[in-house]
Design an enzyme around this catalytic site. Structure first.
Site, PDB file in Angstrom:
ATOM      1  CD  GLU A  30     -35.785  -7.406 -36.839  1.00 41.05           C
ATOM      2  OE1 GLU A  30     -35.247  -6.868 -37.815  1.00 41.05           O
ATOM      3  OE2 GLU A  30     -35.314  -7.397 -35.700  1.00 41.05           O
TER       4      GLU A  30
ATOM      5  CB  CYS B 294     -34.682  -6.546 -31.611  1.00 38.87           C
ATOM      6  SG  CYS B 294     -33.678  -7.436 -32.790  1.00 38.87           S
TER       7      CYS B 294
ATOM      8  CB  SER C 221     -25.016  -3.174 -34.790  1.00 43.69           C
ATOM      9  OG  SER C 221     -24.409  -4.423 -34.509  1.00 43.69           O
TER      10      SER C 221
ATOM     11  CG  HIS D  24     -31.991  -7.258 -28.004  1.00 45.10           C
ATOM     12  ND1 HIS D  24     -32.730  -8.311 -28.473  1.00 45.10           N
ATOM     13  CD2 HIS D  24     -31.161  -6.879 -29.024  1.00 45.10           C
ATOM     14  CE1 HIS D  24     -32.381  -8.559 -29.732  1.00 45.10           C
ATOM     15  NE2 HIS D  24     -31.434  -7.704 -30.085  1.00 45.10           N
TER      16      HIS D  24
HETATM   17  P1  HMG Z   1     -16.852 -10.945 -35.430  1.00 41.49           P
HETATM   18  O1  HMG Z   1     -16.216 -10.621 -36.707  1.00 41.49           O
HETATM   19  O2  HMG Z   1     -17.057 -12.386 -35.073  1.00 41.49           O
HETATM   20  O3  HMG Z   1     -16.134 -10.196 -34.227  1.00 41.49           O
HETATM   21  O4  HMG Z   1     -18.286 -10.244 -35.439  1.00 41.49           O
HETATM   22  P2  HMG Z   1     -14.753 -10.459 -33.519  1.00 41.49           P
HETATM   23  O5  HMG Z   1     -13.731 -10.982 -34.473  1.00 41.49           O
HETATM   24  O6  HMG Z   1     -14.459  -9.180 -32.785  1.00 41.49           O
HETATM   25  O7  HMG Z   1     -15.032 -11.629 -32.471  1.00 41.49           O
HETATM   26  C1  HMG Z   1     -16.071 -11.573 -31.547  1.00 41.49           C
HETATM   27  C2  HMG Z   1     -15.502 -11.896 -30.160  1.00 41.49           C
HETATM   28  O8  HMG Z   1     -14.909 -13.212 -30.162  1.00 41.49           O
HETATM   29  C3  HMG Z   1     -14.385 -10.951 -29.700  1.00 41.49           C
HETATM   30  O9  HMG Z   1     -14.565 -10.728 -28.325  1.00 41.49           O
HETATM   31  C4  HMG Z   1     -13.125 -11.764 -29.915  1.00 41.49           C
HETATM   32  O10 HMG Z   1     -12.035 -11.379 -29.076  1.00 41.49           O
HETATM   33  C5  HMG Z   1     -13.630 -13.142 -29.544  1.00 41.49           C
HETATM   34  P3  HMG Z   1     -14.810  -9.229 -27.774  1.00 41.49           P
HETATM   35  O11 HMG Z   1     -13.582  -8.458 -28.123  1.00 41.49           O
HETATM   36  O12 HMG Z   1     -15.995  -8.693 -28.511  1.00 41.49           O
HETATM   37  O13 HMG Z   1     -15.042  -9.394 -26.328  1.00 41.49           O
HETATM   38  N1  HMG Z   1     -12.801 -14.249 -30.066  1.00 41.49           N
HETATM   39  C6  HMG Z   1     -12.516 -15.353 -29.353  1.00 41.49           C
HETATM   40  N2  HMG Z   1     -12.854 -15.717 -28.099  1.00 41.49           N
HETATM   41  C7  HMG Z   1     -12.414 -16.935 -27.655  1.00 41.49           C
HETATM   42  N3  HMG Z   1     -11.661 -17.767 -28.416  1.00 41.49           N
HETATM   43  C8  HMG Z   1     -11.306 -17.436 -29.662  1.00 41.49           C
HETATM   44  C9  HMG Z   1     -11.733 -16.179 -30.192  1.00 41.49           C
HETATM   45  N4  HMG Z   1     -11.577 -15.542 -31.379  1.00 41.49           N
HETATM   46  C10 HMG Z   1     -12.229 -14.350 -31.279  1.00 41.49           C
HETATM   47  N5  HMG Z   1     -10.557 -18.291 -30.398  1.00 41.49           N
HETATM   48  C11 HMG Z   1     -20.392  -9.442 -34.639  1.00 41.49           C
HETATM   49  C12 HMG Z   1     -19.103 -10.167 -34.268  1.00 41.49           C
HETATM   50  C13 HMG Z   1     -21.259  -9.348 -33.420  1.00 41.49           C
HETATM   51  C14 HMG Z   1     -20.049  -8.026 -35.135  1.00 41.49           C
HETATM   52  C15 HMG Z   1     -21.115 -10.246 -35.757  1.00 41.49           C
HETATM   53  O14 HMG Z   1     -21.474 -11.503 -35.288  1.00 41.49           O
HETATM   54  C16 HMG Z   1     -22.349  -9.538 -36.291  1.00 41.49           C
HETATM   55  O15 HMG Z   1     -22.290  -8.691 -37.170  1.00 41.49           O
HETATM   56  N6  HMG Z   1     -23.576  -9.907 -35.758  1.00 41.49           N
HETATM   57  C17 HMG Z   1     -24.844  -9.320 -36.188  1.00 41.49           C
HETATM   58  C18 HMG Z   1     -25.081  -7.949 -35.590  1.00 41.49           C
HETATM   59  C19 HMG Z   1     -25.375  -7.996 -34.108  1.00 41.49           C
HETATM   60  O16 HMG Z   1     -25.764  -9.014 -33.560  1.00 41.49           O
HETATM   61  N7  HMG Z   1     -25.257  -6.832 -33.431  1.00 41.49           N
HETATM   62  C20 HMG Z   1     -25.540  -6.729 -32.021  1.00 41.49           C
HETATM   63  C21 HMG Z   1     -25.979  -5.336 -31.595  1.00 41.49           C
HETATM   64  S1  HMG Z   1     -27.325  -4.717 -32.592  1.00 41.49           S
HETATM   65  C22 HMG Z   1     -28.703  -5.628 -32.028  1.00 41.49           C
HETATM   66  O17 HMG Z   1     -28.652  -6.250 -31.016  1.00 41.49           O
HETATM   67  C23 HMG Z   1     -29.918  -5.575 -32.874  1.00 41.49           C
HETATM   68  C24 HMG Z   1     -30.202  -6.846 -33.668  1.00 41.49           C
HETATM   69  O18 HMG Z   1     -30.712  -7.847 -32.810  1.00 41.49           O
HETATM   70  C25 HMG Z   1     -31.165  -6.544 -34.838  1.00 41.49           C
HETATM   71  C26 HMG Z   1     -32.481  -5.825 -34.536  1.00 41.49           C
HETATM   72  O19 HMG Z   1     -32.608  -4.945 -33.691  1.00 41.49           O
HETATM   73  O20 HMG Z   1     -33.411  -6.120 -35.296  1.00 41.49           O
HETATM   74  C27 HMG Z   1     -28.948  -7.414 -34.319  1.00 41.49           C
END
Ligand code: HMG
Length: 382
Positions: free
Chosen positions: A79, A111, A201, A233
């Site tokens: 992609e 993906c 997502s 994935h």
């Molecule tokens: P974020 O703002 O970092 O989320 O975005 P957050 O603030 O909720 O923190 C993430 C986790 O860290 C949470 O844990 C927090 O509690 C934890 P959870 O509640 O999820 O279990 N956390 C901590 N842990 C330990 N010590 C600390 C601490 N602070 C916070 N001090 C997000 C996260 C994944 C949304 C962002 O990185 C993003 O937008 N990523 C890109 C999109 C993505 O990967 N989506 C996945 C599903 S879609 C997919 O897989 C398809 C894809 O590959 C594309 C395709 O198909 O082509 C993306």
């Protein structure tokens, strides 16, 4: 007929960024990246690497060992394509020295498309059992700088030979499928980075898993308890942990750490490699586990937008002898860490639009992008 993966190997770039460096720059506790999203490092491609060079470098060991005379199809899943018209498969075909009586095509659906390619390859080999299909999945995951998604970047490629006499794993015929037209992650033609609704997502990923699993069951697939390991994935490894917890709960089971942890070792060090990520997870599982002969492994493929597929394979008895484990581990051990300014330099990617571009010779070995001259990409084979 036992059709499946005859050989599989992966490649990831020479440079990486430790997420502690990004955490320091962003004033974030590194535990958020290491534990919260479950990633330690992200692969950073140099200017002389792209999806073609990574794919060729993933496939080279397979062809060196097994030759290419029976390959008549090259499927290239990506992609992060380098051209809207010409398939990356055509460049790779030339660079790998494949015979001219070969079909070459590029496949896209976020993906997911490597899984579509795998199923198409199995169907083709069922019709022509004397032939093999070379399947390459190669991607560079780049998000906008200074966003939450930046920590989930990465890059890598996987190459597989699909055959009617596989040495690694037999792909089972049952699949659970799910498609829905949603906007969780997309990249319009004019953008070099995707638009992403990150939290949404992750919810959609889990929903697709649930639907695909239900369809897999309806199609006569195996029961949850039949599987010795699960590969998901992995946009980041915590996503796989959440997915497995959801699937276990759906089946009234407790998620066991050993179901998923070996399949996450490499991805934690590479980051998201989009189409390649699920299959790098499979390689990781095969490289880390010694007890998989004749065991069943479940796989969940997800591509935003979205398409999900749940399917399974059975590992071949002699898979140990056909792994590229030492090569994979040496490649990861020999990588070089970048500091933040160097990472930013590699994020600026000249695309040849404004004039010819000849990158420094950054990659120490393998196929590389030598330059872009008159808007044409020039590659040097390994
Ligand atoms: P974020 O703002 O970092 O989320 O975005 P957050 O603030 O909720 O923190 C993430 C986790 O860290 C949470 O844990 C927090 O509690 C934890 P959870 O509640 O999820 O279990 N956390 C901590 N842990 C330990 N010590 C600390 C601490 N602070 C916070 N001090 C997000 C996260 C994944 C949304 C962002 O990185 C993003 O937008 N990523 C890109 C999109 C993505 O990967 N989506 C996945 C599903 S879609 C997919 O897989 C398809 C894809 O590959 C594309 C395709 O198909 O082509 C993306």
């Amino acid at each position: 007929m036992n059709i499946g993966i005859d050989q599989i190997s992966f490649y990831t770039p020479y440079y990486y960024l430790n997420l502690a460096v990004l955490a320091e720059r962003n004033g974030i506790d590194p535990a958020k990246y290491y534990n919260g999203i479950g990633q330690e490092k992200i692969a950073v491609p140099a200017h002389d690497e792209d999806i073609v060079t990574m794919g060729v470098n993933a496939a080279a060991p397979l062809l060196q060992e097994h030759g290419s005379s029976d390959i008549d199809t090259l499927l290239f899943a990506t992609e992060s394509g380098i051209d809207q018209s010409k398939a990356a498969a055509v460049y790779a075909h030339h660079l790998l020295g494949l015979g001219q009586n070969c079909r070459c095509v590029e496949l896209k659906q976020a993906c997911y498309s490597a899984t579509a390619a795998l199923q198409l390859a199995c169907a083709y080999v069922a019709r022509k059992p004397e032939k093999k299909v070379l399947l390459i999945a190669s991607d560079i995951a780049r998000y906008d700088l200074d966003t939450a998604a930046e920590a989930t970047q990465g890059a890598g490629a996987v190459a597989m030979l699909i055959s009617a006499r596989p040495n690694i794993a037999v792909i089972a015929p049952h699949s659970g499928l799910y498609s829905a037209d949603i906007m969780d992650f997309w990249r319009p033609n004019y953008r070099s980075t995707p638009l992403v609704d990150g939290k949404y997502s992750t919810v959609m990923y889990l929903q697709a898993l649930e639907h695909a699993w239900q369809d897999y069951q309806a199609q006569g697939g195996r029961a949850y308890q039949d599987f010795s390991a699960y590969c998901y994935h992995l946009p980041f490894s915590k996503m796989g942990i959440k997915a497995h917890a959801r699937l276990a709960r759906l089946n009234g089971a407790d998620p066991r750490r050993e179901d998923t942890q070996d399949g996450m070792q490499y991805n934690r060090l590479i980051g998201n490699s989009y189409t390649a990520a699920l299959y790098i997870s499979l390689v990781s599982l095969l490289d880390y586990r010694e007890d998989l002969a004749n065991k069943h492994v479940a796989l969940f493929s997800y591509g935003s937008g979205c398409v999900g597929e749940f399917f399974a394979l059975t590992v071949c008895p002699q898979y140990h002898r056909h792994r590229y484990r030492d090569r994979h581990r040496a490649m990861l051990a020999n990588r070089v860490a970048l500091d933040y300014p160097a990472y930013r330099r590699y994020r600026e990617v000249p695309d040849g639009r404004t004039g010819d571009f000849f990158p420094d010779k950054d990659t120490p070995h393998g196929c590389r992008l030598e330059g872009i001259k008159q808007q044409q990409r020039i590659y040097r084979p390994a």
